[in-house]
Write an enzyme that holds these catalytic residues in place. Sequence first.
Site, PDB file in Angstrom:
ATOM      1  N   ARG A  32       3.468   1.406  -0.820  1.00 40.00           N
ATOM      2  CA  ARG A  32       4.480   2.084  -0.878  1.00 40.00           C
ATOM      3  C   ARG A  32       3.978   3.120   0.047  1.00 40.00           C
ATOM      4  O   ARG A  32       2.763   3.408   0.444  1.00 40.00           O
ATOM      5  CB  ARG A  32       4.381   2.993  -2.210  1.00 40.00           C
ATOM      6  CG  ARG A  32       4.600   2.119  -3.171  1.00 40.00           C
ATOM      7  CD  ARG A  32       6.042   1.656  -3.384  1.00 40.00           C
ATOM      8  NE  ARG A  32       7.037   2.474  -3.884  1.00 40.00           N
ATOM      9  CZ  ARG A  32       8.308   2.174  -3.879  1.00 40.00           C
ATOM     10  NH1 ARG A  32       8.783   1.118  -3.450  1.00 40.00           N
ATOM     11  NH2 ARG A  32       9.080   3.177  -4.179  1.00 40.00           N
ATOM     12  N   GLU A  51      11.608   6.870   5.421  1.00 42.31           N
ATOM     13  CA  GLU A  51      12.344   5.719   5.946  1.00 42.31           C
ATOM     14  C   GLU A  51      13.581   5.950   6.357  1.00 42.31           C
ATOM     15  O   GLU A  51      14.331   6.298   5.249  1.00 42.31           O
ATOM     16  CB  GLU A  51      12.009   4.496   5.022  1.00 42.31           C
ATOM     17  CG  GLU A  51      10.606   4.211   4.945  1.00 42.31           C
ATOM     18  CD  GLU A  51      10.484   2.922   4.005  1.00 42.31           C
ATOM     19  OE1 GLU A  51      11.452   2.438   3.363  1.00 42.31           O
ATOM     20  OE2 GLU A  51       9.458   2.511   3.728  1.00 42.31           O
ATOM     21  N   HIS A  58      10.250  -2.223   6.364  1.00 46.61           N
ATOM     22  CA  HIS A  58      10.331  -2.386   4.910  1.00 46.61           C
ATOM     23  C   HIS A  58      10.736  -3.922   4.704  1.00 46.61           C
ATOM     24  O   HIS A  58      11.656  -3.775   3.679  1.00 46.61           O
ATOM     25  CB  HIS A  58      10.995  -1.198   4.198  1.00 46.61           C
ATOM     26  CG  HIS A  58      10.567  -1.083   2.719  1.00 46.61           C
ATOM     27  ND1 HIS A  58      10.449   0.083   2.159  1.00 46.61           N
ATOM     28  CD2 HIS A  58      10.232  -1.992   1.764  1.00 46.61           C
ATOM     29  CE1 HIS A  58      10.143   0.018   1.079  1.00 46.61           C
ATOM     30  NE2 HIS A  58       9.922  -1.286   0.750  1.00 46.61           N
TER      31      HIS A  58
END
Length: 329
Positions: free
Chosen positions: A240, A269, A288
């Site tokens: 994370r 992000e 990601h």
Amino acid sequence: MTDEEAGRGMVTVVIAYGQRAQTELETGLLEGMGYRIRHLDGLSELSGLSGADALMVTVQEVTGAVLAAMPACKIVARVGTGLDSIDLDEAARRGIQVTYVADYSVDEVSTHAIALLLACARRIPQYLDLVRSGQWNSVGAGTIRRLSEQTLGVAGFGRIGQATAAKGRGLGLRVLVCDPYRPGEDIRASGCEPACWDRLLAESDFISLHVPLTPDSERLINADALRAMKPTAVLINTARGGLVDVAALAAAIRGGEIAGAALDVLATEPPSADSPLLGDPRVLITPHGAWYSLQAQRDVVVRACEDVQRVLSGQPPRSPANKPVAPAS
């Protein structure tokens, strides 16, 4: 839901992360189970949640206000693993079961962590840049040390941490594990060495993060932690983004406190164009994508839908994330 639908006892599942075209698999599965599907592009309009018996989310923030807008809701299904965007306690207080998909991308994320490690260890990006610039220089990418003489520190020994440690050991790395919730004998049984946090920071050449984001773990990697690491160490994060203080990380790399970082997740992000990490060749960033494979993409949807069906039919979920105070009604 119309009066006619309510009279027929139709159960409504709200998919909060896209229309039918973006959610064909889950829409088809849930409709095949006999549910009515409502699609939303996020949770900004709470009126779209009225009458929801179940809510499916990815990274959308499920706050107390969202939960209050769904008085009939029995389940919030997280189509993924991280739970820091969902108010678990408030959901439990309201009798709402929260589920997640704990094991859908264990192989993918652990492999991605090791791939980032190898890219840094063998300086693959630097070699690629050399060749693209017309240089054929086998020692021009910087110092490379033998991998089997180095140490991987794994923070968190859940499914993904265990898989990452096993893959690291397969490459010949010595593996230290820090997880205060795991007995030392379990860690030793896997061929790894249990270590406290300070030792992990001090002895590891690569530190790979595999812990959930909680108030206690937020900014786990801060200025103090970075100063405690080897100047030759590399930080890897596929867990994370909030685990890492980005400003402190950028400063530590600039100041030579650590050698670099490889990140698949960031607190924000995508990162802003002026992020101090984007222009630094010592930092590798992937978007990601550690979770992704065709198989994992299907698994996460199928398993989330299965738990929706289980809860709505009165069965216990496969992957509960909270314990409702009272049965939902």
